[in-house]
Design a protein around this motif. Structure first.
Motif, PDB file in Angstrom:
ATOM      1  N   UNK A  34       1.319 -21.372  -3.349  1.00 50.59           N
ATOM      2  CA  UNK A  34       0.617 -20.240  -2.740  1.00 50.59           C
ATOM      3  C   UNK A  34       1.153 -18.947  -3.337  1.00 50.59           C
ATOM      4  N   UNK A  35       0.278 -17.970  -3.523  1.00 48.23           N
ATOM      5  CA  UNK A  35       0.714 -16.696  -4.074  1.00 48.23           C
ATOM      6  C   UNK A  35       1.812 -16.088  -3.202  1.00 48.23           C
ATOM      7  N   UNK A  36       2.779 -15.470  -3.856  1.00 43.95           N
ATOM      8  CA  UNK A  36       3.826 -14.779  -3.116  1.00 43.95           C
ATOM      9  C   UNK A  36       3.246 -13.530  -2.472  1.00 43.95           C
ATOM     10  N   UNK A  37       4.012 -12.914  -1.602  1.00 42.82           N
ATOM     11  CA  UNK A  37       3.575 -11.684  -0.941  1.00 42.82           C
ATOM     12  C   UNK A  37       3.236 -10.618  -1.985  1.00 42.82           C
ATOM     13  N   UNK A  38       4.071 -10.494  -3.011  1.00 38.44           N
ATOM     14  CA  UNK A  38       3.841  -9.489  -4.050  1.00 38.44           C
ATOM     15  C   UNK A  38       2.571  -9.812  -4.841  1.00 38.44           C
ATOM     16  N   UNK A  39       2.403 -11.049  -5.229  1.00 36.14           N
ATOM     17  CA  UNK A  39       1.204 -11.434  -5.978  1.00 36.14           C
ATOM     18  C   UNK A  39      -0.064 -11.180  -5.165  1.00 36.14           C
ATOM     19  N   UNK A  40      -0.043 -11.572  -3.911  1.00 39.57           N
ATOM     20  CA  UNK A  40      -1.211 -11.370  -3.041  1.00 39.57           C
ATOM     21  C   UNK A  40      -1.500  -9.876  -2.881  1.00 39.57           C
ATOM     22  N   UNK A  41      -0.464  -9.052  -2.730  1.00 40.37           N
ATOM     23  CA  UNK A  41      -0.650  -7.606  -2.568  1.00 40.37           C
ATOM     24  C   UNK A  41      -1.287  -6.998  -3.818  1.00 40.37           C
ATOM     25  N   UNK A  42      -0.894  -7.457  -5.007  1.00 37.34           N
ATOM     26  CA  UNK A  42      -1.493  -6.940  -6.242  1.00 37.34           C
ATOM     27  C   UNK A  42      -2.989  -7.266  -6.285  1.00 37.34           C
ATOM     28  N   UNK A  89       5.187  -6.582 -14.202  1.00 38.47           N
ATOM     29  CA  UNK A  89       5.184  -5.739 -13.003  1.00 38.47           C
ATOM     30  C   UNK A  89       5.472  -6.565 -11.759  1.00 38.47           C
ATOM     31  N   UNK A  90       4.906  -7.751 -11.673  1.00 38.86           N
ATOM     32  CA  UNK A  90       5.133  -8.622 -10.523  1.00 38.86           C
ATOM     33  C   UNK A  90       6.599  -9.025 -10.411  1.00 38.86           C
ATOM     34  N   UNK A  91       7.193  -9.399 -11.532  1.00 39.52           N
ATOM     35  CA  UNK A  91       8.601  -9.801 -11.518  1.00 39.52           C
ATOM     36  C   UNK A  91       9.486  -8.620 -11.123  1.00 39.52           C
ATOM     37  N   UNK A  92       9.193  -7.444 -11.679  1.00 43.40           N
ATOM     38  CA  UNK A  92       9.979  -6.251 -11.352  1.00 43.40           C
ATOM     39  C   UNK A  92       9.811  -5.869  -9.884  1.00 43.40           C
ATOM     40  N   UNK A  93       8.586  -5.933  -9.370  1.00 38.41           N
ATOM     41  CA  UNK A  93       8.336  -5.590  -7.969  1.00 38.41           C
ATOM     42  C   UNK A  93       8.996  -6.596  -7.032  1.00 38.41           C
ATOM     43  N   UNK A 141       1.329   1.061  -7.458  1.00 43.86           N
ATOM     44  CA  UNK A 141       2.218   1.600  -6.429  1.00 43.86           C
ATOM     45  C   UNK A 141       1.720   1.197  -5.043  1.00 43.86           C
ATOM     46  N   UNK A 142       0.402   1.264  -4.832  1.00 47.44           N
ATOM     47  CA  UNK A 142      -0.168   0.829  -3.557  1.00 47.44           C
ATOM     48  C   UNK A 142       0.159  -0.634  -3.281  1.00 47.44           C
ATOM     49  N   UNK A 143       0.084  -1.451  -4.313  1.00 46.73           N
ATOM     50  CA  UNK A 143       0.352  -2.883  -4.149  1.00 46.73           C
ATOM     51  C   UNK A 143       1.802  -3.129  -3.739  1.00 46.73           C
ATOM     52  N   UNK A 144       2.725  -2.420  -4.342  1.00 41.99           N
ATOM     53  CA  UNK A 144       4.131  -2.609  -3.986  1.00 41.99           C
ATOM     54  C   UNK A 144       4.377  -2.119  -2.556  1.00 41.99           C
ATOM     55  N   UNK A 145       3.757  -1.000  -2.197  1.00 39.45           N
ATOM     56  CA  UNK A 145       3.874  -0.502  -0.812  1.00 39.45           C
ATOM     57  C   UNK A 145       3.313  -1.541   0.169  1.00 39.45           C
ATOM     58  N   UNK A 146       2.163  -2.125  -0.181  1.00 38.99           N
ATOM     59  CA  UNK A 146       1.537  -3.132   0.667  1.00 38.99           C
ATOM     60  C   UNK A 146       2.430  -4.365   0.801  1.00 38.99           C
ATOM     61  N   UNK A 147       2.990  -4.803  -0.311  1.00 43.57           N
ATOM     62  CA  UNK A 147       3.880  -5.966  -0.275  1.00 43.57           C
ATOM     63  C   UNK A 147       5.103  -5.679   0.601  1.00 43.57           C
ATOM     64  N   UNK A 148       5.643  -4.464   0.499  1.00 45.55           N
ATOM     65  CA  UNK A 148       6.799  -4.092   1.321  1.00 45.55           C
ATOM     66  C   UNK A 148       6.418  -4.115   2.800  1.00 45.55           C
ATOM     67  N   UNK A 184       3.997  -5.828   4.224  1.00 44.15           N
ATOM     68  CA  UNK A 184       3.768  -7.205   4.637  1.00 44.15           C
ATOM     69  C   UNK A 184       5.067  -7.982   4.776  1.00 44.15           C
ATOM     70  N   UNK A 185       6.011  -7.711   3.880  1.00 44.53           N
ATOM     71  CA  UNK A 185       7.310  -8.381   3.961  1.00 44.53           C
ATOM     72  C   UNK A 185       8.007  -7.962   5.253  1.00 44.53           C
ATOM     73  N   UNK A 186       7.915  -6.687   5.587  1.00 47.04           N
ATOM     74  CA  UNK A 186       8.509  -6.185   6.825  1.00 47.04           C
ATOM     75  C   UNK A 186       7.878  -6.764   8.069  1.00 47.04           C
ATOM     76  N   UNK A 187       6.610  -7.174   7.943  1.00 42.88           N
ATOM     77  CA  UNK A 187       5.897  -7.795   9.068  1.00 42.88           C
ATOM     78  C   UNK A 187       6.133  -9.293   9.136  1.00 42.88           C
ATOM     79  N   UNK A 188       6.919  -9.816   8.193  1.00 41.67           N
ATOM     80  CA  UNK A 188       7.165 -11.257   8.164  1.00 41.67           C
ATOM     81  C   UNK A 188       6.221 -12.003   7.255  1.00 41.67           C
ATOM     82  N   UNK A 189       5.621 -11.291   6.277  1.00 39.85           N
ATOM     83  CA  UNK A 189       4.774 -11.953   5.292  1.00 39.85           C
ATOM     84  C   UNK A 189       3.363 -11.645   5.549  1.00 39.85           C
TER      85      UNK A 189
END
Length: 162
Positions: free
Chosen positions: A88-96, A111-115, A148-155, A157-162
């Motif tokens: 399954x896509x990771x939180x970062x991949x899904x956010x992108x 970018x995904x690996x760095x984020x 930048x929006x994608x990284x903010x979104x991933x952050x 979502x991660x804070x919400x537990x995924x």
């Protein structure tokens, strides 16, 4: 020479590696992991970014022999991480994907690996943190705002537990 290392959680071996061969070449051509892109071959664009023992590096600048006994995580290895099911896509991949941060896709793996690395280290990054973490990755299509929006979104979502 033979190089033995762990890639995305699996022990791998590459035989007949010559001294000047890059980690990027071994990943793409010998191990069949084409996600990391071969663009500048000078460490300038970040398209080939992988994590080597947890540290983001340009795989084009790492001699394959330097990976001996070490752990490598490529963009392919992000799926199934961060509490998601295997494959399954990771939180970062899904956010992108959800933020529309992917256009031609050439820069996306780096970018995904760095984020992913950033969010593992700094769960609630500032915009300055995000820009710094992604500063080694060039994109010629997006203008970076959606990235930048994608990284903010991933952050978030991660804070919400995924």
């Amino acid at each position: 020479m033979r190089v033995t290392f762990t890639v995305n959680g699996r022990k791998q071996e590459a035989d007949d590696v010559w001294e000047g061969e890059s980690l990027l070449y071994v990943l793409r051509e010998r191990l069949g992991l084409p996600g990391s892109k071969n663009a500048c071959e000078q460490g300038e664009c970040g398209s080939c970014t992988v994590r080597l023992d947890g540290v983001p590096v340009c795989a084009c600048l790492v001699a394959a022999g330097q990976a001996e006994g070490r752990e490598v995580v490529t963009v392919e290895g992000l799926a199934g991480r961060s509490g998601t099911a295997e494959g399954e896509l990771s939180v970062v991949q899904r956010a992108f994907v959800d933020a529309g941060a992917v256009q031609c896709g050439f820069c996306t793996p780096g970018l995904l690996v760095a984020a992913d690395d950033l969010l593992e280290r700094v769960p609630e990054p500032s915009d300055a943190d995000i820009r710094e973490a992604l500063s080694g990755n060039l994109c010629r299509c997006t203008g970076y705002e959606k990235i930048l929006d994608a990284v903010r979104l991933a952050a978030a979502r991660t804070g919400e537990g995924g």
